[in-house]
Design an enzyme around this catalytic site. Sequence first.
Site, mmCIF file in Angstrom:
data_model
loop_
_atom_site.group_PDB
_atom_site.id
_atom_site.type_symbol
_atom_site.label_atom_id
_atom_site.label_comp_id
_atom_site.label_asym_id
_atom_site.label_seq_id
_atom_site.Cartn_x
_atom_site.Cartn_y
_atom_site.Cartn_z
ATOM 1 N N ASP A 92 14.547 90.596 56.174
ATOM 2 C CA ASP A 92 13.022 90.529 55.897
ATOM 3 C C ASP A 92 12.612 90.154 54.359
ATOM 4 O O ASP A 92 11.234 90.147 53.812
ATOM 5 C CB ASP A 92 11.966 92.062 56.181
ATOM 6 C CG ASP A 92 12.411 92.027 57.749
ATOM 7 O OD1 ASP A 92 11.585 91.836 58.544
ATOM 8 O OD2 ASP A 92 11.838 93.041 58.339
ATOM 9 N N ARG A 146 7.938 93.987 60.003
ATOM 10 C CA ARG A 146 6.716 94.897 60.203
ATOM 11 C C ARG A 146 6.357 95.054 59.267
ATOM 12 O O ARG A 146 4.631 95.348 59.081
ATOM 13 C CB ARG A 146 7.864 95.652 60.901
ATOM 14 C CG ARG A 146 6.950 97.605 61.649
ATOM 15 C CD ARG A 146 7.989 97.875 61.853
ATOM 16 N NE ARG A 146 8.359 97.187 63.615
ATOM 17 C CZ ARG A 146 9.868 97.810 64.034
ATOM 18 N NH1 ARG A 146 10.673 98.709 63.893
ATOM 19 N NH2 ARG A 146 10.269 97.063 64.893
ATOM 20 N N GLU A 204 4.558 90.093 62.389
ATOM 21 C CA GLU A 204 3.729 90.901 62.929
ATOM 22 C C GLU A 204 3.282 92.676 62.545
ATOM 23 O O GLU A 204 3.091 93.038 64.047
ATOM 24 C CB GLU A 204 5.929 91.876 64.036
ATOM 25 C CG GLU A 204 6.973 92.278 62.941
ATOM 26 C CD GLU A 204 7.999 92.452 63.805
ATOM 27 O OE1 GLU A 204 7.890 92.963 64.159
ATOM 28 O OE2 GLU A 204 8.869 92.794 62.956
ATOM 29 N N THR A 219 17.865 65.508 44.233
ATOM 30 C CA THR A 219 18.981 64.767 44.025
ATOM 31 C C THR A 219 20.188 65.262 44.810
ATOM 32 O O THR A 219 20.110 66.701 44.512
ATOM 33 C CB THR A 219 20.117 63.862 43.212
ATOM 34 O OG1 THR A 219 21.120 63.797 43.271
ATOM 35 C CG2 THR A 219 20.077 65.017 41.607
ATOM 36 N N SER A 223 22.651 65.314 44.802
ATOM 37 C CA SER A 223 24.274 65.309 43.489
ATOM 38 C C SER A 223 24.286 66.983 42.573
ATOM 39 O O SER A 223 25.201 67.380 42.252
ATOM 40 C CB SER A 223 24.549 64.610 42.758
ATOM 41 O OG SER A 223 24.928 63.164 43.421
ATOM 42 N N HIS A 236 26.694 58.560 53.614
ATOM 43 C CA HIS A 236 25.416 59.373 53.491
ATOM 44 C C HIS A 236 24.841 59.986 54.565
ATOM 45 O O HIS A 236 23.871 60.929 54.473
ATOM 46 C CB HIS A 236 24.922 57.842 53.958
ATOM 47 C CG HIS A 236 25.197 56.930 52.721
ATOM 48 N ND1 HIS A 236 26.368 56.188 52.375
ATOM 49 C CD2 HIS A 236 23.880 56.955 51.415
ATOM 50 C CE1 HIS A 236 26.109 55.907 50.839
ATOM 51 N NE2 HIS A 236 24.916 55.927 50.655
#
Length: 779
Positions: A165, A209, A263, A526, A528, A659
């Site tokens: 939470d 909650r 909730e 990026t 990197s 990639h």
Amino acid sequence: ETPELHHVGQKGPSGSSRLDFSLSLCTGMNAAVRAVVRVGIFTGAKVYFVHEGYQGLVDGGDNIQEATWERVSMMLQLGGTVIGSARCQDFRTREGRLKAARNLVKRGITNLCVIGGDGSLTGANTFQAEWSSLLVELVKTGGVTAEEAKNSGHLNIVGMVGSIDNDFCGTDMTIGTDSALHRIMEIVDAITTTAQSHQRTFVLEVMGRHCGYLALITALACGADWVFIPESPPEDDWEEHLCRRLIETRGRGSRLNIIIVAEGAINKQGQPITSEDIKNLVVKRLGYDTRVTILGHVQRGGTPSAFDRILGSRMGVEAVMALLEGTPDTPACVVSLSGNQAVRLPLMECVQVTKDVTTAMNEGRFEDAVKLRGRSFQNNWNVYKLLAHVRPPSTKSGYNLAVMNVGAPASGMNAAVRAAVRIGLIHGHKMLAVHDGFDGLAHGQVEEIGWGGVGGWTGLGGSKLGTKRTLPKKYLEEISATISSFNIHGLIIIGGFEAFTGSLELVEGRGKYEELCIPLCVIPATVSNNVPGSDFSIGTDTALNTITTTCDRIKQSAAGTKRRVFIIETMGGYCGYLATMAGLASGADAAYIFEDPFTIRDLQVNVEHLCEKMKTTVKRGLVLRNEKCNENYTTDFIFNLYSEEGKGIFESRKNVLGHMQQGGTPTPFDRNFGTKMGVKSVAWLTGKIKEYSRHGRIFANTADSACLLGMRRRSLVFQPLAELEEETDFEHRLPKQQWWLKLRPILKILAKYKADLDISEKAHLEHITRKGVPVEANI
């Protein structure tokens, strides 16, 4: 300022440091357990597991077992807790705490590391406060001897917060929160495609909650139409406002509506607002096809995210150091995260502020409740309110802002563009989209983009605007013409190292081309993480999770086979961030990077280390190599070396991830980070345009009119590009100073190498009341 805590250790008969640790665990904390065990053993301590939380502490016996190095192997990728957790009524009584104290004293345990929520940590603080009186009573009743009580004269306690939470005040993120957000966003993304297909409204109920953090970040990360959180109930006429917003969203061409509900959501009178209430309202008033999804305990499960693994590991190390430095006068503290820094805070100060939030909510002081949640929560709430509740004005500012992507794609770029465009429209600006980076800016690939044009972009990977690595220097004349043609007053450049260097070229060109004298802001994006001026870049977290998940699968592929070592090449150019952090998150034995030079002798030590490790119960090894760490010690070379030296002991395999690290759906962190960066950049540009406006013309040629927006330690800050130029190694496309290098000793220690932990960054004991940094201005 509070002075740094210094090392103090209890000396045993041999004169060596004799410090023992015990763990009481809540869900999702295996990385922290592993770090405490291994760093504890590294410092010469004896470490114990306490199974089943405080119940195990009270019951004793086999519930308290000595931990070994091997027993915490292969734990990082596991959800839940391998040593169990349980609610314990016995520990709430003094009789139960007497039993727990006896069990600790009999084993000589004088240090307790408690991982849990505020209830667990409050219990630990009570235990420490009573310790002396518990010992007196145990001696009096014959439970322990006077000598045993003397040897256990004081109890040190350090807490780590484990709670999905993120409801514990004093820390930006509790362990488990990021993983819960990953679970939620996976479901939200799946539901979004369904909702778009059927033109539906979805009401999603998430946990929380008493705290709305999960709901708030989910709303930001998916571009929800509305969010209900306990800390800030809606106004009394919220039903009309909500329905109007849903109609407006549909009117702009959107095929879905998403409403997020914590909730514990309540109205101003403290009465619950349930997901069913909201569904019935939408169906009755608007007639929309509406569905409710209650996510429930799925949010607590699954594999931990890379962030949670690194956070748990860092907190575990810091907890051990705090215990080692503890004295009889040291208050129970909680190790925490502020920005990217580890800090120590007095436990009960944090508990008290957390309770103050509940008190403020019960008394209807909701503005105070939001403030007490801390700076990070406030910033997120303010950004959400701007994006979801402020309408673009009918009067226009008369200014035109352009936004563009430069360099390689990075997940989260689209979230930054979306936020920038919508906040720009809210400021009354005309927003322009530049396609294909500086190349597109030079060739006039610019078009106006509206509110609906960026709808649904937060969850999309890659770059919707298109991006290229082209630098602007040879196109300055054409770029100046485009800026003049489209009357661009400010420029937001989102990208990697090319965005940084390209922007420097634009600033350099101001002397020749007056059209370039407009404010510009660079947002680092990026995989990197090599842009100077920012500890994090958009897209790095997504790439890191991709690598970590892949490493998990690669290690799992060897389950049940003979011993095997995997050599894995990561992206990053010359920057070793991905290799190092993925090494921490996946439990690598080594991570070779350019910034930490290595020799053939180092490779030999690593191979010999793995050979010895593979003679134990450990069956898998993992070695990460940054793609440009060394031009001679290539991935093939290292693979061949390990293959040759490991003959008869282990087999080797190699993987080049490539990639895939640049793609994928952005993580919750990258969506939220991109959103906040986009919002803040527009606010800054708006101020600069007004500052440099003279008689309807903009002329900005000072250093502070061209800045990079980056995360530095605990804040988002704007830094002139000219200043960052001095901090940059342009040959290797790197910042000269990188904060994460201080974490590398942790990686080595957790892999069982001898390393000097003192060179890693140490935390100081702070006070939560002193952490009250004002909410970032001008959002």
